[in-house]
Design an enzyme around this catalytic site. Sequence first.
Site, short mmCIF file in Angstrom:
data_model
loop_
_atom_site.label_atom_id
_atom_site.label_comp_id
_atom_site.label_asym_id
_atom_site.label_seq_id
_atom_site.Cartn_x
_atom_site.Cartn_y
_atom_site.Cartn_z
N HIS A 1 33.21 43.24 40.27
CA HIS A 1 33.49 42.08 38.91
C HIS A 1 32.44 40.94 39.15
O HIS A 1 31.76 40.74 40.27
CB HIS A 1 34.75 41.71 39.22
CG HIS A 1 35.17 40.84 40.52
ND1 HIS A 1 34.96 39.47 40.69
CD2 HIS A 1 35.90 41.62 41.51
CE1 HIS A 1 35.26 39.52 41.87
NE2 HIS A 1 35.92 40.37 42.43
N GLU B 119 42.02 45.46 43.93
CA GLU B 119 41.52 44.93 45.43
C GLU B 119 42.43 45.20 46.34
O GLU B 119 43.71 45.46 46.12
CB GLU B 119 41.17 43.17 45.45
CG GLU B 119 40.66 42.81 46.87
CD GLU B 119 39.17 43.63 47.10
OE1 GLU B 119 39.28 44.72 47.44
OE2 GLU B 119 38.35 42.91 47.16
#
Length: 218
Positions: A8, A82
């Site tokens: 990201h 994550e």
Amino acid sequence: MRLLLVRHGQTPTNVDYLLDTAVPGPGLTELGEAQAVALPEALTGEDIEALYVSTLLRTQLTAAPLAATRGLEVIVRDGIREISAGDLEMLPGDTEQGELYMRTAFAWAAGDTDLRMPGGESGAEFLGRYDAVIAEAAQSGLGTVAMVSHGAAIRTWTAARADNVDIAFAAAHRLDNTGVVVLEGSPSDGFKALSWAGASVAPAGEGGPAGEPLEDAG
């Protein structure tokens, strides 16, 4: 299947080197927004047929310009979020406790999947959820799939699952915001990394000195 794992864009907690892994997480910085806008051009040569993101806001914001440019529906999956920092959440990555985060993650890639992040998930749990999303994409029969995910998750999963990426290589090669790891293969036949942030991947065993940089975690 050609698999693009994209980190990201930059977040405020990336700038502050914090282990920020909770859902939904922060948005993007001004630079992160610019990185997201630049992503469609960076991937112009890729015939992306499906676009996955995690449940964290930063991946969805990063993917939005690419989805709009390509006319793709964004597929949200919790499995590619994550690695949960557990008790290490919001600690600086350059502290002794913070460094435990990546040491634990790379131990998973080395096969110690029963090991648990302090107060968080085990390696088996992380790899299981990430594998499940990869398997879903592979079963679609599509040629090229992009997944906007997270730095530690991408590095750990690739070190565990790509035949030609060892832990030393993954540990020594940080993945910058909107960096891309390109792989080819399938869950049944295995995966091979074709490139890492635009550079060719060294064969397993030639990754150089192992390091444990944490500032890109998240």
